[in-house]
Design an enzyme around this catalytic site. Structure first.
Site, short mmCIF file in Angstrom:
data_model
loop_
_atom_site.label_atom_id
_atom_site.label_comp_id
_atom_site.label_asym_id
_atom_site.label_seq_id
_atom_site.Cartn_x
_atom_site.Cartn_y
_atom_site.Cartn_z
N SER A 124 0.83 -1.10 0.09
CA SER A 124 0.00 0.03 -0.16
C SER A 124 0.74 1.22 -0.01
CB SER A 124 -0.83 0.00 1.26
OG SER A 124 -1.63 1.32 1.52
N TYR A 148 -1.69 -1.18 10.99
CA TYR A 148 -2.14 -1.62 9.45
C TYR A 148 -0.89 -1.33 8.52
CZ TYR A 148 -3.57 -1.78 4.57
OH TYR A 148 -3.75 -2.04 3.07
N LYS A 152 2.05 -3.97 6.78
CA LYS A 152 2.50 -4.16 5.27
C LYS A 152 3.95 -3.83 5.21
CE LYS A 152 -1.49 -4.83 3.20
NZ LYS A 152 -1.85 -5.87 2.58
P1 NAD Z 1 -10.87 -7.03 1.21
O1 NAD Z 1 -11.29 -7.01 2.69
O2 NAD Z 1 -12.05 -6.77 0.32
O3 NAD Z 1 -10.26 -8.19 0.48
C1 NAD Z 1 -9.45 -9.21 1.46
C2 NAD Z 1 -9.91 -10.35 1.52
O4 NAD Z 1 -9.21 -11.23 2.37
C3 NAD Z 1 -11.35 -10.48 2.03
O5 NAD Z 1 -12.15 -11.26 1.17
C4 NAD Z 1 -11.02 -11.38 3.41
O6 NAD Z 1 -12.34 -12.17 3.54
C5 NAD Z 1 -9.91 -12.17 3.22
N1 NAD Z 1 -9.08 -12.54 4.30
C6 NAD Z 1 -8.79 -11.74 5.36
N2 NAD Z 1 -8.14 -12.39 6.24
C7 NAD Z 1 -7.88 -13.78 5.59
C8 NAD Z 1 -7.19 -14.85 6.19
N3 NAD Z 1 -6.79 -14.91 7.48
N4 NAD Z 1 -7.47 -15.96 5.45
C9 NAD Z 1 -8.09 -16.02 4.33
N5 NAD Z 1 -8.73 -14.94 3.72
C10 NAD Z 1 -8.72 -13.71 4.42
O7 NAD Z 1 -9.99 -5.70 0.86
P2 NAD Z 1 -9.46 -5.38 -0.40
O8 NAD Z 1 -9.77 -4.06 -0.46
O9 NAD Z 1 -9.65 -6.10 -1.85
O10 NAD Z 1 -7.70 -5.35 -0.52
C11 NAD Z 1 -7.02 -6.32 -0.86
C12 NAD Z 1 -5.53 -6.19 -0.37
O11 NAD Z 1 -5.02 -5.06 -0.89
C13 NAD Z 1 -5.27 -6.15 1.31
O12 NAD Z 1 -4.23 -6.70 1.63
C14 NAD Z 1 -5.39 -4.78 1.61
O13 NAD Z 1 -4.57 -4.56 2.62
C15 NAD Z 1 -4.59 -4.07 -0.04
N6 NAD Z 1 -4.89 -2.92 0.02
C16 NAD Z 1 -6.00 -2.33 -0.21
C17 NAD Z 1 -6.32 -1.17 -0.44
C18 NAD Z 1 -7.77 -0.37 -0.63
O14 NAD Z 1 -7.86 0.79 -0.41
N7 NAD Z 1 -8.76 -1.37 -0.65
C19 NAD Z 1 -5.27 -0.17 -0.43
C20 NAD Z 1 -3.95 -0.62 -0.58
C21 NAD Z 1 -3.92 -2.05 0.00
C1 WQD Z 2 -9.27 9.91 0.92
C2 WQD Z 2 -9.31 11.34 0.98
C3 WQD Z 2 -9.79 12.00 3.36
C4 WQD Z 2 -13.58 9.82 3.99
C5 WQD Z 2 -6.78 5.14 3.01
C6 WQD Z 2 -5.76 4.16 3.82
C7 WQD Z 2 -4.68 3.68 2.90
C8 WQD Z 2 -5.32 2.83 1.78
C9 WQD Z 2 -6.22 3.56 1.19
C10 WQD Z 2 -5.13 0.48 2.35
C11 WQD Z 2 -8.62 11.94 2.27
C12 WQD Z 2 -10.92 12.46 2.54
C13 WQD Z 2 -12.39 10.49 3.29
C14 WQD Z 2 -14.72 10.68 4.33
C15 WQD Z 2 -13.24 12.62 3.44
N1 WQD Z 2 -5.89 1.66 2.05
N2 WQD Z 2 -12.25 11.75 3.22
N3 WQD Z 2 -14.34 12.10 4.08
O1 WQD Z 2 -6.90 7.89 3.71
O2 WQD Z 2 -6.10 8.34 1.36
O3 WQD Z 2 -6.17 6.08 2.23
O4 WQD Z 2 -7.24 4.15 1.90
O5 WQD Z 2 -4.01 0.18 2.27
O6 WQD Z 2 -3.89 2.84 3.68
O7 WQD Z 2 -5.20 5.12 4.81
O8 WQD Z 2 -8.23 7.31 1.65
O9 WQD Z 2 -10.57 7.03 1.03
O10 WQD Z 2 -9.92 7.04 3.34
O11 WQD Z 2 -9.57 9.35 2.05
O12 WQD Z 2 -13.28 13.94 3.33
O13 WQD Z 2 -15.80 10.30 4.69
O14 WQD Z 2 -10.91 11.67 1.32
O15 WQD Z 2 -9.60 13.09 4.56
O16 WQD Z 2 -8.33 13.53 1.67
P1 WQD Z 2 -6.70 7.43 2.25
P2 WQD Z 2 -9.63 7.67 2.31
#
Ligand code: NAD
Ligand code: WQD
Length: 346
Positions: A124, A148, A152
């Protein structure tokens, strides 16, 4: 030979399964459904018209994971499974360290045992130290600010150590910026449990009438309109990045980080405006105090992914909003059936 997709029922995992299946790969999905529904996989089958095995198991259970590797010939793994809510990670850090770290250790141990050494890992942009230096490239300093993000970062370091110990490993650490949108069919998308923490699911739930209004966190940032700027990336572009990363790990060895972002930032107010146009709905909002821990601006320098993976995001803001809206408006309750639909089944 198949690609194992851990967390494949989740938001990014389900879209990546579509991309892999459409590219002709066989996939095997493992997910404990702790933050997803098996219905997403039924819809992946519907979109791709392809079948694939699904194991509803937890990566913390090493022996069950072993059985999957015994039952299938796995050539590479895309590892999405993990917990991802920043706020929850501050409240219950041990859950995050256990679920994210131990799951990955178990996975790598089983991979090593079965001589599968190609891995694409979901990292991330949250691993980067806050900066006002503009576009973030992979060599910027790292400094996660919550459990979190630290989980990562720790996993990235652990995977680098794994490569140092055995140069046969080939690992892509994909640092996602802000994934948004949905598959254009409207059949799969993001449905957070409870009140959304992230901006776009919050906006879509306001638009569909599930939430009253959006709270804009901070109107006094040093940005062009005072609201936070982020690099929003369409989930289908992100999914395609995994396909490219699979091709890369199949042809090289190493442990390399790649930014998956568009290279362009949008403010919260620009997101609201774009979403209003695509949904033709009002998005009432109030500007409130900054959210603790937020930064003003965060966007990627995606040139390494372009040069090394041959990947570039192609979908713009209007497409992100239109696809997010199609998913939300067609599935106001996500993958859950509405009370009316449940009654019709009785
Ligand atoms: P998500 O929660 O929709 O998907 C994660 C999946 O993993 C879920 O289906 C959950 O049921 C499964 N899971 C969790 N723990 C598990 C375990 N111990 N065994 C088997 N399955 C398990 O999340 P997402 O948004 O699809 O994110 C996927 C990956 O990408 C995650 O690792 C997340 O940290 C990373 N990521 C997400 C974002 C985002 O904003 N969505 C941003 C950066 C990184
Ligand atoms: C985006 C912008 C908020 C909600 C997060 C995690 C990051 C990654 C992605 C997993 C910011 C603003 C948000 C609301 C708002 N996830 N906001 N009102 O914070 O960039 O990243 O998700 O890895 O780890 O920290 O994303 O969508 O929460 O916010 O004004 O109700 O929207 O302040 O500027 P962020 P976000």
């Amino acid at each position: 030979m198949a690609i194992l997709v851990t967390g494949g029922a989740g938001y990014i995992g389900s879209h990546t399964c579509v991309e892999l299946l459409n590219a002709g790969y066989d996939v095997v999905v493992v997910d404990n459904l702790s933050n997803s529904s098996e219905e997403s996989l039924a819809r992946v089958r519907q979109i791709t018209k392809r079948e694939f095995p699904f194991y509803p198991i937890d990566l913390l259970e090493l022996s069950k994971l072993e059985q999957v590797f015994e039952a299938h010939e796995i050539e590479a793994v895309v590892h999405f499974a993990g917990s991802k809510a920043v706020g929850e990670s501050v409240a219950i850090p041990l859950k995050y360290y256990e679920n994210n770290l131990i799951s990955t250790i178990n996975l790598c141990q089983v991979m090593q045992k079965h001589d599968v050494k190609r891995l694409v890992f979901s990292s991330s942009a949250t691993v980067y130290a806050p900066t006002d230096a503009g576009a973030i490239s992979e060599d910027f300093p790292l400094a996660a600010s919550n459990p979190y993000g630290r989980s990562k970062w720790m996993i990235e370091e652990m995977l680098r150590d794994l490569f140092i110990s055995d140069p046969a490993w080939s690992i892509a650490l994909l640092r996602y910026f802000n994934p948004v949108g949905a598959h254009p069919s409207g059949l799969i998308g993001e449905h957070p449990n409870g009140k959304p923490n992230n901006l776009t699911p919050y906006i879509t739930q306001v638009a569909v009438g599930k939430l009253d209004k959006l709270y804009v966190f901070g109107g006094d940032y040093p940005t062009h309109d005072g609201t936070g700027v982020r690099d929003y990336i369409h989930v289908m572009d992100l999914a395609n990045g995994h396909l490219k990363a699979i091709e890369r790990v199949k042809s090289t060895t190493g442990a390399e980080a790649y930014n998956l972002g568009t290279g362009r930032g949008y403010s919260v107010l620009e997101m609201i405006h774009a979403f209003r146009i695509e949904s033709e709905r009002d998005i009432p909002y109030t500007v409130v105090d900054r959210r603790p821990g937020d930064i003003a601006v965060c966007y990627a320098d995606p040139s390494k992914a372009r040069d090394k993976l041959g990947w570039l995001a192609t979908r713009g803001l209007a497409e992100m909003c239109a696809d997010a809206w199609r998913w939300q408006s067609q599935n106001p309750n996500g993958y859950e059936k509405s009370e009316q639909e449940k009654m019709q089944l009785i």
